[in-house]
Design a protein around this motif. Structure first.
Motif, short mmCIF file in Angstrom:
data_model
loop_
_atom_site.label_atom_id
_atom_site.label_comp_id
_atom_site.label_asym_id
_atom_site.label_seq_id
_atom_site.Cartn_x
_atom_site.Cartn_y
_atom_site.Cartn_z
N LYS A 9 -6.51 -11.38 -3.18
CA LYS A 9 -6.72 -10.20 -3.99
C LYS A 9 -8.09 -9.61 -3.68
O LYS A 9 -9.10 -10.31 -3.69
CB LYS A 9 -6.62 -10.55 -5.48
CG LYS A 9 -6.70 -9.35 -6.35
CD LYS A 9 -6.54 -9.69 -7.81
CE LYS A 9 -6.53 -8.36 -8.54
NZ LYS A 9 -6.89 -8.41 -9.87
N ASP A 10 -8.12 -8.33 -3.39
CA ASP A 10 -9.35 -7.61 -3.09
C ASP A 10 -10.08 -8.12 -1.84
O ASP A 10 -11.26 -7.86 -1.68
CB ASP A 10 -10.30 -7.64 -4.29
CG ASP A 10 -9.69 -7.01 -5.52
OD1 ASP A 10 -8.95 -6.01 -5.38
OD2 ASP A 10 -9.96 -7.52 -6.63
N ALA A 11 -9.39 -8.84 -0.96
CA ALA A 11 -10.03 -9.33 0.26
C ALA A 11 -10.24 -8.21 1.27
O ALA A 11 -11.16 -8.29 2.08
CB ALA A 11 -9.19 -10.44 0.89
N VAL A 13 -10.82 -4.08 2.17
CA VAL A 13 -11.14 -2.70 1.81
C VAL A 13 -10.55 -1.86 2.93
O VAL A 13 -10.85 -2.09 4.10
CB VAL A 13 -12.65 -2.47 1.69
CG1 VAL A 13 -12.95 -1.02 1.40
CG2 VAL A 13 -13.25 -3.39 0.64
N ARG A 15 -9.86 1.92 4.58
CA ARG A 15 -10.29 3.32 4.59
C ARG A 15 -9.74 4.02 5.82
O ARG A 15 -9.82 3.49 6.93
CB ARG A 15 -11.82 3.44 4.61
CG ARG A 15 -12.52 2.84 3.41
CD ARG A 15 -12.30 3.70 2.17
NE ARG A 15 -13.05 3.20 1.03
CZ ARG A 15 -12.58 2.44 0.08
NH1 ARG A 15 -11.32 2.05 0.11
NH2 ARG A 15 -13.33 2.04 -0.92
N HIS A 25 -12.91 -6.87 5.89
CA HIS A 25 -12.45 -8.15 5.35
C HIS A 25 -13.64 -8.81 4.65
O HIS A 25 -14.54 -9.34 5.30
CB HIS A 25 -11.92 -9.01 6.50
CG HIS A 25 -11.31 -10.29 6.06
ND1 HIS A 25 -11.76 -11.51 6.50
CD2 HIS A 25 -10.27 -10.55 5.23
CE1 HIS A 25 -11.04 -12.47 5.97
NE2 HIS A 25 -10.13 -11.91 5.20
N ARG A 26 -13.64 -8.73 3.33
CA ARG A 26 -14.78 -9.23 2.54
C ARG A 26 -15.11 -10.70 2.82
O ARG A 26 -16.29 -11.04 2.97
CB ARG A 26 -14.52 -9.02 1.06
CG ARG A 26 -14.66 -7.59 0.64
CD ARG A 26 -14.52 -7.45 -0.88
NE ARG A 26 -14.88 -6.12 -1.30
CZ ARG A 26 -14.12 -5.34 -2.03
NH1 ARG A 26 -12.94 -5.77 -2.45
NH2 ARG A 26 -14.51 -4.14 -2.37
N GLN A 46 0.84 -5.40 0.86
CA GLN A 46 0.10 -5.27 -0.40
C GLN A 46 1.05 -5.03 -1.57
O GLN A 46 0.69 -5.26 -2.71
CB GLN A 46 -0.93 -4.15 -0.30
CG GLN A 46 -2.11 -4.54 0.56
CD GLN A 46 -3.10 -3.41 0.76
OE1 GLN A 46 -2.74 -2.24 0.77
NE2 GLN A 46 -4.35 -3.78 0.94
#
Length: 91
Positions: A9-11, A13, A15, A25-26, A46
């Protein structure tokens, strides 16, 4: 059959940028510049865990993927690369 999902989850971002997509990739701190069909694969995953056949069916609904066997091989190649980068994982 193996199903795939985003790395977490939220790994990622995601654009858009002039016909390309940037994936940050956080967990790794890496940014990837990708083109179609990678953003579309990520977008499907997703929403739902999917195997290669399901990816094909969903994407074929909106895009002309050509020969099924060739498209499945191409999708498999992209999914394998995304798994190797840690952007998606087996479910």
């Amino acid at each position: 059959m193996t199903h795939y999902r985003p790395a977490g989850k939220d790994a990622l971002v995601v654009r858009s940028l002039d016909g390309f997509t940037l994936l940050y990739h956080r967990p790794s701190g890496q940014t990837h510049l990708v083109a179609s069909p990678v953003p579309e694969i990520i977008q499907v995953l997703q929403k739902v865990d999917a195997d290669i056949s399901t990816l094909y069916e969903v994407l074929a609904h909106d895009f002309d993927l050509g020969d099924r066997a060739e498209a499945i091989a191409e999708l498999t190649h992209h999914v394998d690369a995304l798994v190797a980068l840690g952007l998606i994982r087996p479910a």
